[in-house]
Scaffold this motif. Structure first.
Motif, mmCIF file in Angstrom:
data_model
loop_
_atom_site.group_PDB
_atom_site.id
_atom_site.type_symbol
_atom_site.label_atom_id
_atom_site.label_comp_id
_atom_site.label_asym_id
_atom_site.label_seq_id
_atom_site.Cartn_x
_atom_site.Cartn_y
_atom_site.Cartn_z
ATOM 1 N N PHE A 152 0.824 -1.201 0.000
ATOM 2 C CA PHE A 152 0.000 0.000 0.000
ATOM 3 C C PHE A 152 0.864 1.259 0.000
ATOM 4 C CE2 PHE A 152 -1.934 3.333 2.698
ATOM 5 C CZ PHE A 152 -2.888 3.779 1.789
ATOM 6 N N MET A 153 1.814 1.330 0.909
ATOM 7 C CA MET A 153 2.626 2.530 1.047
ATOM 8 C C MET A 153 3.446 2.813 -0.208
ATOM 9 S SD MET A 153 1.928 3.910 3.971
ATOM 10 C CE MET A 153 3.259 4.947 4.524
ATOM 11 N N PHE A 154 4.091 1.778 -0.732
ATOM 12 C CA PHE A 154 4.905 1.995 -1.924
ATOM 13 C C PHE A 154 4.046 2.341 -3.131
ATOM 14 C CE2 PHE A 154 8.661 0.094 0.119
ATOM 15 C CZ PHE A 154 9.599 1.030 -0.299
ATOM 16 N N SER A 155 2.846 1.791 -3.189
ATOM 17 C CA SER A 155 1.946 2.112 -4.297
ATOM 18 C C SER A 155 1.555 3.580 -4.264
ATOM 19 C CB SER A 155 0.690 1.235 -4.235
ATOM 20 O OG SER A 155 1.020 -0.125 -4.397
ATOM 21 N N VAL A 156 1.218 4.090 -3.070
ATOM 22 C CA VAL A 156 0.839 5.499 -2.943
ATOM 23 C C VAL A 156 2.017 6.396 -3.309
ATOM 24 C CG1 VAL A 156 0.116 7.309 -1.336
ATOM 25 C CG2 VAL A 156 -0.927 5.037 -1.209
ATOM 26 N N ILE A 157 3.220 6.037 -2.864
ATOM 27 C CA ILE A 157 4.413 6.828 -3.187
ATOM 28 C C ILE A 157 4.621 6.877 -4.700
ATOM 29 C CG2 ILE A 157 6.939 6.883 -3.023
ATOM 30 C CD1 ILE A 157 6.596 5.736 -0.158
ATOM 31 N N LEU A 158 4.502 5.735 -5.346
ATOM 32 C CA LEU A 158 4.706 5.677 -6.796
ATOM 33 C C LEU A 158 3.627 6.443 -7.553
ATOM 34 C CD1 LEU A 158 5.825 1.944 -7.221
ATOM 35 C CD2 LEU A 158 7.230 4.000 -7.556
ATOM 36 N N ILE A 159 2.391 6.341 -7.110
ATOM 37 C CA ILE A 159 1.296 7.062 -7.771
ATOM 38 C C ILE A 159 1.482 8.571 -7.598
ATOM 39 C CG2 ILE A 159 -1.195 7.491 -7.765
ATOM 40 C CD1 ILE A 159 -1.501 4.504 -6.882
ATOM 41 N N GLY A 160 1.835 8.979 -6.382
ATOM 42 C CA GLY A 160 2.085 10.394 -6.132
ATOM 43 C C GLY A 160 3.216 10.921 -6.987
ATOM 44 N N MET A 161 4.285 10.134 -7.130
ATOM 45 C CA MET A 161 5.415 10.545 -7.955
ATOM 46 C C MET A 161 5.035 10.596 -9.428
ATOM 47 S SD MET A 161 8.165 11.559 -6.587
ATOM 48 C CE MET A 161 9.355 11.345 -7.905
ATOM 49 N N PHE A 162 4.252 9.632 -9.879
ATOM 50 C CA PHE A 162 3.798 9.642 -11.274
ATOM 51 C C PHE A 162 2.994 10.899 -11.551
ATOM 52 C CE2 PHE A 162 0.349 8.920 -14.287
ATOM 53 C CZ PHE A 162 1.070 8.599 -15.435
ATOM 54 N N ASP A 163 2.111 11.244 -10.622
ATOM 55 C CA ASP A 163 1.269 12.429 -10.763
ATOM 56 C C ASP A 163 2.127 13.684 -10.967
ATOM 57 O OD1 ASP A 163 -0.702 14.388 -10.552
ATOM 58 O OD2 ASP A 163 -0.771 14.272 -8.362
ATOM 59 N N LEU A 164 3.085 13.925 -10.082
ATOM 60 C CA LEU A 164 3.919 15.125 -10.173
ATOM 61 C C LEU A 164 4.898 15.051 -11.339
ATOM 62 C CD1 LEU A 164 4.644 15.857 -6.405
ATOM 63 C CD2 LEU A 164 3.309 17.246 -7.973
ATOM 64 N N TRP A 165 5.483 13.884 -11.533
ATOM 65 C CA TRP A 165 6.460 13.723 -12.617
ATOM 66 C C TRP A 165 5.812 14.009 -13.969
ATOM 67 C CZ3 TRP A 165 11.369 11.517 -11.115
ATOM 68 C CH2 TRP A 165 12.287 11.394 -12.161
ATOM 69 N N ASN A 166 4.583 13.529 -14.133
ATOM 70 C CA ASN A 166 3.856 13.708 -15.389
ATOM 71 C C ASN A 166 3.653 15.184 -15.708
ATOM 72 O OD1 ASN A 166 2.037 12.964 -17.642
ATOM 73 N ND2 ASN A 166 0.426 13.730 -16.285
ATOM 74 N N VAL A 167 3.271 15.975 -14.693
ATOM 75 C CA VAL A 167 3.048 17.414 -14.910
ATOM 76 C C VAL A 167 4.379 18.152 -15.031
ATOM 77 C CG1 VAL A 167 2.111 19.527 -13.891
ATOM 78 C CG2 VAL A 167 0.802 17.395 -13.765
ATOM 79 N N ASN A 168 5.320 17.827 -14.138
ATOM 80 C CA ASN A 168 6.603 18.547 -14.131
ATOM 81 C C ASN A 168 7.357 18.395 -15.440
ATOM 82 O OD1 ASN A 168 6.106 19.386 -11.538
ATOM 83 N ND2 ASN A 168 7.418 17.884 -10.563
ATOM 84 N N ASN A 169 7.303 17.207 -16.008
ATOM 85 C CA ASN A 169 8.015 16.968 -17.271
ATOM 86 C C ASN A 169 7.556 17.919 -18.363
ATOM 87 O OD1 ASN A 169 10.138 15.192 -17.368
ATOM 88 N ND2 ASN A 169 8.857 13.374 -17.482
ATOM 89 N N LYS A 170 6.285 18.307 -18.313
ATOM 90 C CA LYS A 170 5.738 19.193 -19.332
ATOM 91 C C LYS A 170 6.118 20.655 -19.087
ATOM 92 C CE LYS A 170 1.867 16.008 -19.835
ATOM 93 N NZ LYS A 170 0.477 15.730 -19.434
ATOM 94 N N THR A 171 6.602 20.957 -17.886
ATOM 95 C CA THR A 171 6.983 22.341 -17.577
ATOM 96 C C THR A 171 8.471 22.586 -17.781
ATOM 97 O OG1 THR A 171 7.516 21.984 -15.229
ATOM 98 C CG2 THR A 171 5.199 22.341 -15.783
ATOM 99 N N VAL A 172 9.241 21.515 -17.951
ATOM 100 C CA VAL A 172 10.698 21.647 -18.072
ATOM 101 C C VAL A 172 11.086 21.631 -19.547
ATOM 102 C CG1 VAL A 172 12.916 20.574 -17.541
ATOM 103 C CG2 VAL A 172 11.098 20.584 -15.834
ATOM 104 N N HIS A 173 11.584 22.740 -20.031
ATOM 105 C CA HIS A 173 11.986 22.868 -21.430
ATOM 106 C C HIS A 173 13.488 23.165 -21.468
ATOM 107 C CE1 HIS A 173 7.706 23.000 -22.405
ATOM 108 N NE2 HIS A 173 7.579 23.894 -21.448
#
Length: 848
Positions: A553-574
């Protein structure tokens, strides 16, 4: 004392009920999780750290423009307090443009030296800033691990905090001092929390913690970003004060919270002394800058009451709007900012803030878990109450002019607050508070297995949350395209275009395509983020029913949270190529022409105009060309007044400013007939027919009101060699110089001038450098003489008859006093630190 131990024990029990012992690496646990934080940052910024990529934003380039300036100062052994390259000169140190290492600042210089051992800005500019993120992420882990006594919750909160989109964007946009200012914030919270808990068996450990708190406050101050530091202190102040009041009302051990507050004030106060050279210099400069003095128009406008240094409109341009709260769930709702579209970078942001390239996003998982954390813990946990209050207050302050009544209270009543701009900047600290609250939420979900009642409670919470997420998912599928398009067509960007004179057809054509692209991204946002929430809540339900274990459970939440931010952040970094920044400083035909024809750059200045007004670039400093234009957020007020009233393209103003060459784009020729083209290439170089020497004699002076003086320059209705304007009578007789009078500049450095002067009477010597009384001194044959404010923003002195050596030197007494205070306070804190370290070590030795 027994009461203190009882409460500390109770707190320890509360946070130790859920131990992550199922995933145990023994003594390596913390190192592994810290390694995960470091590895995640290395991977995210890999193109810059390992691939040589850079961020070529305007702020990055603006600072790089001064590389030759700092190199020259270092070569000449000068600690640069002044720069002559922008705005007719301005304080370099007090204006916080940048400065050489302050070796007398033992802790600040020592900390910088340690960071440079890992990476210097010259060797790897990206990694040198990523180090700040390392420290912030590791600090957040240590703080939340202390708070929750749960390493996986700490890993989650630290990753969510360090990857918050707004914090990642600080490096992208070149706002590196903001990252530095927040870097030690979680470690400061850790020490404060320890002081509140008062769990010291060793008094020397407390002395050590107070010394460390003071040093961290000091290092934070060396960022010199006063707005970020203000927000940091506001966060800490509300936090400690609320905890103290809550404990007092509950009749708990409030004395420890009171003493923690005392130590915070003491540490912050001593840290100011440790940074006295900067703070005293900045405070002095503030009295002359546009951040500390209202404009001359506001001061002369009877309709403006209680004029502030930055007018309200300017100070609140980057105000977050209540509508943009929607971006917490759907970051594309207001267009997002810079996006890749059909292989091109396009800015789709249609909100009210200018130059906005990315949304203020901190993660939808963080949003949901923080709300759950508040729901579960608000009644019984004073720390959750304090953090909730902080987040709410900071959100209101970020609204600025958008109904932010709280912002107005601060703007008109708090010292220096009216000197700040960009209220949205406070989100960096709000995001940190939300990450901690999300830790409380995750911790509460993890604790739902403790009893059947807790499990049932979470079931209700999860059903409500999943229901809302499901409803949003359905809405995104059904669609709301017409209403969204209507919002864009009547939004802030459309209103801006209307003010610029655009027709409705032009607005529809421009914003219609923007709305089309953004809408497709929004629906994808809503569907993805709703799915992520459903996934986390579903996993929580399975865990509460013991269908999956704690580890999964804990690792799944960590990975989902990271996917969420990573997905948006990648689009802001040029990323940009290093050559993109280097090209900004390549030799050009027009700079080569000017330097070849006029190698002594202390004899003239240049100006770059675009559509008749001065540009905001520092690039010419790189070529050692002194310009009247430039870029800096805290220009001198008299300079800005002159530009606002007279206009930056006024030939007489440029002449008084010693501007010989005017640079314009070939497609945008200088319209004034006083500018005569002498070279055409990458830019058109024109000579200013009203050019005046760096220093010259004036026949007489007249006394006028400041605004009248500026209007005279604007109207170009006087001869500057005949008449100089003062704002008050100097009560001195001025003689008209005859033909034998002369002024020759014989030596010049970045902060001193030496002239050979032959005066034929009591002659008035005008100098085109900006008037700044807080440091500039004039000497005639070694004897100090008064410098007068002349023609509103320049300076002059009266030279008696005869041949003289005239020296003009920048010698700010405030800096030298501050330097002594800085050195002494660093030594004192160093001694206290040694006492704490030695005492702690000895006590531990005795205990063994």
């Amino acid at each position: 004392m027994s009461k203190t131990k009882t409460q500390v024990s109770a707190k320890s029990k509360q946070f130790s009920e859920l131990k992550d012992s199922e995933l145990n690496f023994g003594k390596w646990d913390n190192y592994i999780y810290i390694g995960v934080i470091i590895l995640a940052l290395l991977i995210f910024f890999r193109e810059g750290i390992f691939g040589g990529k850079v961020f070529a934003s305007g702020d990055h380039i603006a600072f790089d423009s001064f590389k030759t300036f700092f190199d020259d100062a270092k070569k000449d052994g000068i600690f640069a307090l002044w720069t002559p390259y922008i705005f007719l000169g301005m304080p370099n140190f007090a204006g916080l443009i940048g400065f050489s290492p302050r070796v007398y600042d033992l802790f600040g210089h020592g900390f910088g030296t340690i960071l440079n051992l890992f990476a210097s800005p010259e060797s790897n500019p990206i990694f040198s800033i990523v180090l700040y993120y390392f420290i912030f992420g590791i600090g957040f882990y240590l703080y939340t691990n202390y708070k929750f006594r749960n390493r996986l919750v700490a890993l989650f909160t630290s990753l969510m905090a360090v990857f918050a989109t707004d914090l990642i964007q600080r490096m992208v946009t070149g706002h590196n001092t903001k990252v530095f200012a927040i870097m030690l914030f979680p470690l400061i919270l850790l020490v404060i929390e320890r002081l509140i808990d008062y769990n010291y068996k060793n008094i020397f450990q407390k002395i050590l913690d107070v010394a460390l708190l003071t040093i961290m406050f000091h290092i934070q101050l060396t960022s010199n970003h006063m707005q970020m530091i203000f927000y940091s202190y506001l966060f800490i102040g509300i936090y400690v004060l609320y905890v103290f009041i809550a404990k007092l009302l509950r009749k708990e051990n409030f004395r420890s919270a009171l003493m923690a507050g005392v130590f915070v004030i003491l540490g912050a106060g001593v840290s100011v002394a440790m940074n006295a050279d900067v703070i005293m210099s900045v405070k002095e400069y503030n009295k002359y800058s546009m951040r500390g003095v209202p404009s001359i128009q506001a001061q002369n406008n009877p309709a403006v009451k209680d004029a502030q240094p930055l007018d309200y409109e300017y100070a609140t341009r980057w105000s977050f709007s209540p509508g943009e709260v929607l971006t917490f769930y759907a970051p594309y709702y207001f267009g997002f900012g810079d996006v890749e579209y059909q292989g091109q970078r396009a800015n789709l942001y249609w909100g009210q803030m200018p130059f906005t390239t990315a949304p203020v996003y901190f993660g939808v998982i963080v949003l949901v878990l923080s709300l759950i954390g508040i729901f579960y813990n608000f009644r019984r946990n004073v720390y959750v109450q304090a953090l909730t209050l902080i987040v709410f207050v900071f959100l209101l302050l970020s609204f600025g002019r958008n109904g932010g009544f709280l912002f107005d209270i601060f703007y008109y009543n708090f010292p220096f607050f009216s000197s700040f701009r960009a209220p949205v900047m406070i989100h960096n600290f709000m995001d940190a508070g939300l990450a901690i609250l999300a830790g409380f939420g995750l911790y509460s979900i993890a604790g739902s297995v403790r009893s059947l009642a807790d499990s049932e409670k979470f079931k209700k919470v999860s059903y409500v949350t999943m229901g809302i997420a499901g409803l949003i998912f359905i809405i995104s599928v059904i669609g709301f395209k017409d209403s969204y398009r209507n919002s864009v067509m009547n939004g802030p960007k459309a209103q801006e275009y209307k003010k610029m004179g655009a027709t409705q057809q032009q607005i529809s054509q421009q914003l219609g395509q923007m709305a089309e692209i953004a809408y497709g991204n929004i629906t994808s946002d809503l569907q993805l983020h709703s799915f992520l929430i459903l996934l986390v809540m579903g996993l929580g339900l399975l865990y509460s029913k013991r269908m999956i274990n704690y580890k999964l459970f804990m690792f799944s939440v960590i990975l989902i949270g990271m996917f969420d931010l990573w997905n948006v952040n990648n689009k802001t970094v040029h990323w940009d190529n290093k050559s993109d920044t280097e090209s900004a400083f390549r030799e050009t035909d027009y700079t080569s022409y000017i330097l070849k024809q006029n190698p002594d750059t202390y004899q003239y200045r240049i100006a770059e105009l675009r559509q008749g007004e001065l540009t905001t670039t520092n690039n010419y400093a790189f070529y050692r060309l002194q310009a009247i234009n430039g870029y800096q957020g805290a220009k001198m007020r008299i300079y800005q007044d002159a530009i606002d009233v007279v206009g930056g393209g006024n030939p007489l103003l440029l002449g008084l400013a010693n501007v010989k060459f005017v640079l314009t784009d070939p497609k945008d020729p200088a319209a004034d007939t006083s500018f005569v083209p002498v070279m055409k290439g990458g830019k058109t170089v024109s000579e200013n027919k009203l050019f005046l020497p760096r220093a010259f004699f004036v026949n007489e002076y007249k006394v006028e009101q400041p605004l009248t003086i500026l209007n005279n320059i604007k109207a170009m209705n006087f001869n500057p060699r005949q008449t100089a304007f003062f704002e008050k009578d100097i009560n001195k007789k001025i003689d008209k110089p005859d033909s034998t009078a002369s002024i020759k500049l014989v030596k010049a450095t970045i902060e001193s001038y030496e002239y050979d002067v032959n005066a034929t009477g009591n002659n008035l010597m005008f100098m085109s450098d900006i008037y700044y009384p807080a440091g500039w001194k004039a000497y005639i044959d070694g004897q100090e003489t008064e410098i007068y404010k002349t023609d509103y923003l320049f300076r002059s002195i009266v030279v008696p008859a005869g041949k003289h050596k005239v020296e003009i030197k920048f010698q700010p007494e405030t800096y030298y006093k501050g330097k002594s205070i800085t050195l002494i306070s660093n030594i004192v804190v160093g001694l206290i630190l040694v006492v704490g370290l030695v005492g702690t070590f000895r006590k531990k030795k005795e205990g063994e």
